[in-house]
Design an enzyme around this catalytic site. Structure first.
Site, PDB file in Angstrom:
ATOM      1  N   HIS A 103     136.356  40.527  34.882  1.00  0.00           N
ATOM      2  CA  HIS A 103     134.929  40.529  35.313  1.00  0.00           C
ATOM      3  C   HIS A 103     134.061  40.772  34.053  1.00  0.00           C
ATOM      4  CE1 HIS A 103     136.765  41.596  39.295  1.00  0.00           C
ATOM      5  NE2 HIS A 103     137.515  42.317  38.670  1.00  0.00           N
TER       6      HIS A 103
ATOM      7  N   SER B 219     118.938  27.811  12.561  1.00  0.00           N
ATOM      8  CA  SER B 219     117.605  27.474  13.234  1.00  0.00           C
ATOM      9  C   SER B 219     116.468  27.225  12.661  1.00  0.00           C
ATOM     10  CB  SER B 219     117.298  28.826  14.095  1.00  0.00           C
ATOM     11  OG  SER B 219     116.107  28.950  14.373  1.00  0.00           O
TER      12      SER B 219
END
Ligand code: ARG
Length: 446
Positions: free
Chosen positions: A157, A279
């Site tokens: 999970h 970036s």
């Protein structure tokens, strides 16, 4: 001169031709080599049933071999106005050799020609996918061995769950590839049967020897029933696409793991700098674009079986031009998956792992089950041990023992990588490529 094999008295409208030929000239370049090989086998067979003389066979074979080498050397083009590769090769033979060029099409149709071309193309491509896959497999195993004693958190999970290891992580994807190799083998076998001689889909009144062309082309057997052989168009591509999609699914999951484990919040692995991108605005960024694109490319490949399903779904038996459209989606997939496998292999080989990740306190509860098992081994009933450790955690009194002792097969301490390697090699030995290599060499007088 009419460049359509079928053009008789009425001339073809240009727009209609553009529409119907579509991308076929480009797509058929993938098949060109195999079209020449298929024709070599076909004419040998025609000679054996006296539909060509020995001299004609020799002249035609020689020219087909020339064409084959022109294709390999990048000198072959499908001219504007010529519909497809089948027409182009027949046209070249006729231009160069005169009337005997027109004899090669006895007892076949473009429908079984394209079928056999696809089978030969697929067979070679599967082999080269497997070559790439084996390198990736070996690299995953090598990394698994290299980092086998380095622990990392395991998740369920996306919650920290139990101790895992980098040995397990890399090795898991190696073993996943053994599944994919098995499925691919089934696809390989479905594909490796000879549809040539099914002609337009209903056979021929010529006394064809289909066993002979099967042997000449290195197939496992004839694809016997001619209607069935024609129904293999689309079906074979779908089955093969499913197998390729299986590889893509494995790699896609690996790519997601790698992106996630590389992020600062995990920091489990470090991708090699030359495989990350910056970036335009944030100077600190090293983005895992290579793995992100890998994930997207793999997901796109997983849509391929569905595309083929949709194109073929509502077709009854027999040939339809619909089938041509499958080529656009299907033929490029082998280059795509190979480039993915090669890139991922280079990345995996250079991934560095964080060897101290479990020193971080936020992962300490993943050792809770180890503690429960330790108490249980000392004689405390499992449920009582579970409760005691749970209460200790709640009271802030849990201190983990961070050494783990997992010994069963496939666990942290016993990865069984040698067994996984054996498994892979056993599956690999179930592929027979030699037969077709020898057959091709014979057709090419090599
Ligand atoms: N380009 C066609 C295809 O891929 C070749 C077969 C043409 N046959 C026909 N009956 N029009 O299906």
């Amino acid at each position: 001169m009419a460049l359509k094999l079928w053009e008789k008295s009425v001339q073809v409208n240009h727009d209609v031709e553009t529409y119907t030929v579509g991308l076929d000239r480009e797509m058929d370049m993938y098949l060109a080599k195999y079209d020449a090989l298929g024709s070599m086998a076909h004419i040998s067979m025609l000679q054996s049933i006296n539909l060509l003389s020995k001299d004609e066979l020799e002249i035609l074979t020689k020219e087909l071999q020339n064409i084959y080498h022109e294709i390999e050397d990048g000198k072959f083009v499908i001219e504007d106005g010529v519909e497809d590769v089948h027409s182009q090769i027949e046209l070249l033979l006729t231009q160069r050799l005169g009337d005997i060029g027109k004899k090669i099409h006895t007892g076949r149709s473009r429908n079984d020609q394209v079928l056999v071309d696809l089978r030969l193309f697929i067979r070679s491509e599967i082999e080269s996918v497997i070559d790439a896959l084996t390198i990736l497999f070996n690299t995953l195993i090598a990394q698994s061995e290299r980092y086998k004693s380095i622990l990392m958190p395991g998740y369920t999970h996306l919650q920290v769950a139990m101790p895992s290891s980098f040995g397990l992580w890399f090795g898991a994807y190696a073993e996943a590839l053994t599944d994919d190799l098995t499925v691919l083998q089934a696809a390989y076998k479905v594909n490796n049967r000879n549809p040539l001689g099914s002609a337009a889909g209903y056979g021929s009144s010529a006394p064809l020897n289909r066993t002979m062309t099967s042997q000449l082309l290195g197939f496992d057997s004839v694809d016997y029933n001619v209607v069935h052989a024609q129904m293999g168009r689309g079906k074979t591509e779908r089955i093969v696409a499913n197998a390729i999609a299986g590889i893509a699914a494995t790699i896609s999951k690996l790519a997601f793991d790698a992106c996630m484990f590389n992020s600062q919040n995990f920091g489990f692995i470090k991708l090699p700098d030359e495989f990350t991108t910056g970036s335009s605005i944030m100077p600190h960024k090293k983005n895992p674009d290579v793995f992100e694109l890998t994930r997207a490319k793999c997901n796109k490949i997983q849509s391929l079986p569905y595309q083929i399903t949709m194109i073929t779904n509502n077709l009854p038996s027999g040939y339809f031009r619909d089938l041509q459209i499958i080529k656009e989606a299907f033929l490029p997939v082998f280059d795509e998956i190979k480039s993915i496998i090669n890139m991922v292999e280079r990345m995996i080989a250079q991934i560095k792992v964080n060897e101290n990740i479990i020193d971080d306190d936020r992962y300490k509860f993943m050792f809770s089950v180890e503690e429960v098992n330790r108490l249980a081994a000392e004689g405390m009933p499992f449920r009582d041990a579970y409760k005691k450790v749970g209460l200790d955690i709640e009271a802030g009194q849990f201190t983990p023992h961070k050494e783990v002792n997992h010994t069963h097969e496939g666990s942290i301490g016993n990865l069984c990588n040698d067994k996984i390697v054996n498994l892979y090699n056993n599956i690999l030995s179930g592929y027979d490529f030699d037969t077709y290599h020898k057959a091709f060499n014979k057709l090419l007088n090599k």
